[in-house]
Motif scaffolding. Structure first.
Motif, PDB file in Angstrom:
ATOM      1  N   GLU A 267       0.830  -1.208   0.000  1.00  0.00           N
ATOM      2  CA  GLU A 267       0.000   0.000   0.000  1.00  0.00           C
ATOM      3  C   GLU A 267       0.869   1.266   0.000  1.00  0.00           C
ATOM      4  N   LEU A 268       1.983   1.229   0.753  1.00  0.00           N
ATOM      5  CA  LEU A 268       2.827   2.421   0.877  1.00  0.00           C
ATOM      6  C   LEU A 268       3.902   2.516  -0.212  1.00  0.00           C
ATOM      7  N   GLY A 269       4.028   1.473  -1.028  1.00  0.00           N
ATOM      8  CA  GLY A 269       5.069   1.479  -2.067  1.00  0.00           C
ATOM      9  C   GLY A 269       6.461   1.257  -1.484  1.00  0.00           C
ATOM     10  N   VAL A 270       6.521   0.545  -0.337  1.00  0.00           N
ATOM     11  CA  VAL A 270       7.805   0.251   0.316  1.00  0.00           C
ATOM     12  C   VAL A 270       8.358  -1.069  -0.246  1.00  0.00           C
ATOM     13  N   ALA A 271       9.634  -1.062  -0.634  1.00  0.00           N
ATOM     14  CA  ALA A 271      10.257  -2.273  -1.177  1.00  0.00           C
ATOM     15  C   ALA A 271      10.532  -3.259  -0.040  1.00  0.00           C
ATOM     16  N   VAL A 272      10.463  -4.563  -0.363  1.00  0.00           N
ATOM     17  CA  VAL A 272      10.577  -5.609   0.663  1.00  0.00           C
ATOM     18  C   VAL A 272      11.808  -6.484   0.430  1.00  0.00           C
ATOM     19  N   ILE A 273      12.653  -6.553   1.469  1.00  0.00           N
ATOM     20  CA  ILE A 273      13.796  -7.481   1.478  1.00  0.00           C
ATOM     21  C   ILE A 273      13.440  -8.618   2.431  1.00  0.00           C
ATOM     22  N   VAL A 274      13.585  -9.848   1.950  1.00  0.00           N
ATOM     23  CA  VAL A 274      13.275 -11.016   2.788  1.00  0.00           C
ATOM     24  C   VAL A 274      14.547 -11.578   3.414  1.00  0.00           C
ATOM     25  N   MET A 275      14.601 -11.504   4.760  1.00  0.00           N
ATOM     26  CA  MET A 275      15.673 -12.163   5.512  1.00  0.00           C
ATOM     27  C   MET A 275      15.238 -13.599   5.805  1.00  0.00           C
ATOM     28  N   ARG A 276      16.191 -14.453   6.134  1.00  0.00           N
ATOM     29  CA  ARG A 276      15.910 -15.850   6.545  1.00  0.00           C
ATOM     30  C   ARG A 276      15.013 -16.607   5.566  1.00  0.00           C
ATOM     31  N   PRO A 277      15.247 -16.488   4.253  1.00  0.00           N
ATOM     32  CA  PRO A 277      14.379 -17.203   3.305  1.00  0.00           C
ATOM     33  C   PRO A 277      14.501 -18.726   3.430  1.00  0.00           C
ATOM     34  N   LEU A 278      15.632 -19.186   4.036  1.00  0.00           N
ATOM     35  CA  LEU A 278      15.815 -20.630   4.238  1.00  0.00           C
ATOM     36  C   LEU A 278      15.632 -20.981   5.715  1.00  0.00           C
ATOM     37  N   ALA A 279      14.997 -20.081   6.463  1.00  0.00           N
ATOM     38  CA  ALA A 279      14.788 -20.276   7.910  1.00  0.00           C
ATOM     39  C   ALA A 279      16.120 -20.544   8.619  1.00  0.00           C
TER      40      ALA A 279
END
Ligand SMILES: NC(=O)c1ccc[n+]([C@@H]2O[C@H](COP(=O)([O-])OP(=O)(O)OC[C@H]3O[C@@H](n4cnc5c(N)ncnc54)[C@H](OP(=O)(O)O)[C@@H]3O)[C@@H](O)[C@H]2O)c1
Length: 247
Positions: A161-173
């Motif tokens: 909604e805010l147009g904030v980019a998303v970085i995913v940490m721990r994608p492999l847990a």
């Protein structure tokens, strides 16, 4: 590799990998760059990794690092050293929301790249949402994998909604999810060669996600992970299969 708002969609995390071992950092970083990785995530918390990373990159890549400090004075000192190591910082993130309101004030005035904020714990996601609602962050970094899906409730919709980019940490847990044996027939159905690739593609198949940053201390794994950054993306049915395999 596909590119989204922060560049090629598979980056490299540096927690618990090479630390102060500049030689290992050189090998991992060189392999990652060759595989098409562009964004490198670090932090003053990562036991010397920033200095090793800076040396290995020698001006290449996109830097996403963090301010992890209780006081403004300490935060400013971290920022000064980062510019020494890297030359510049493209994405500066406030690590785990530590003193985030104080750091936001001075970073907003001094940092001309993107500003981000991170937290790993679901208990802090309310505060992370409050930080995003200030409208002053360009990027959020949060955990997302088939075992950690709390961000689907509020943070991913809010970032969109805010147009904030998303970085995913721990994608492999943190490696916990890649320990298991997965039926090769299932991997064929998913169109991937390895289970790690299936997990990375699972996150990237959510269009609200811009970047996954799997960490590895093994140079050869950077190409394996980077290969997950190419379409086609998973259908809802393929995503559900990954969730089943991860259960
Ligand atoms: N609060 C925060 O801001 C925060 C918190 C957590 C993480 N992060 C960032 O997010 C990054 C990623 O998270 P993470 O490091 O916790 O966990 P992760 O990337 O989910 O998992 C890393 C683990 O996966 C293994 N691995 C990597 N690629 C693999 C492959 N292809 N096959 C099998 N195993 C593989 C690595 O072992 P090997 O070394 O043996 O390959 C390592 O043990 C961190 O490095 C850090 O940059 C930020």
């Amino acid at each position: 590799m596909e590119e989204r708002r922060l560049g090629p969609v598979v980056g490299l995390g540096t927690w618990n990998t090479f630390g102060t071992d500049a030689s290992l950092a050189g090998d991992v970083v060189e392999a990652a760059l060759t595989a098409g990785v562009e964004v490198f995530d670090s932090s003053p918390m990562y036991r010397g990794a920033e200095a090793s990373l800076g040396k290995a990159l020698a001006g290449r890549g996109t830097i996403a690092t963090k301010i992890w400090a209780q006081t403004v004075e300490e935060g400013r000192e971290q920022y000064r050293r980062q510019r020494e190591w890297f030359g510049r910082v493209e994405i500066e993130q406030i690590h785990n929301l530590v003193s985030w309101e104080q750091h936001l004030e001075w970073l907003d005035g001094e940092h001309d790249g993107k500003l981000g904020v991170t937290h790993y714990s679901a208990g802090a996601f309310g505060e992370l949402a409050r930080a995003l609602r200030t409208g002053r962050f360009d990027v959020v970094q949060l955990p997302y994998n088939p075992h950690e899906r709390e961000v689907e409730r509020e943070l991913l919709p809010l970032a969109a909604e805010l147009g904030v980019a998303v970085i995913v940490m721990r994608p492999l847990a943190e490696g916990a999810l890649v320990q298991r044996e997965v039926d090769p027939a299932a991997l064929r159905e998913l169109g991937v060669d390895t289970w790690a690739q299936a997990l990375l593609k699972w996150a990237l198949s959510d269009e609200r996600v811009d970047l996954v940053i799997p960490a590895t201390s093994r140079p050869e794994r950077t190409a394996e992970n980077a290969a997950a950054g190419r379409p086609p993306w998973f259908t809802p049915g393929q995503r559900a299969l990954v969730e089943e395999l991860a259960a």
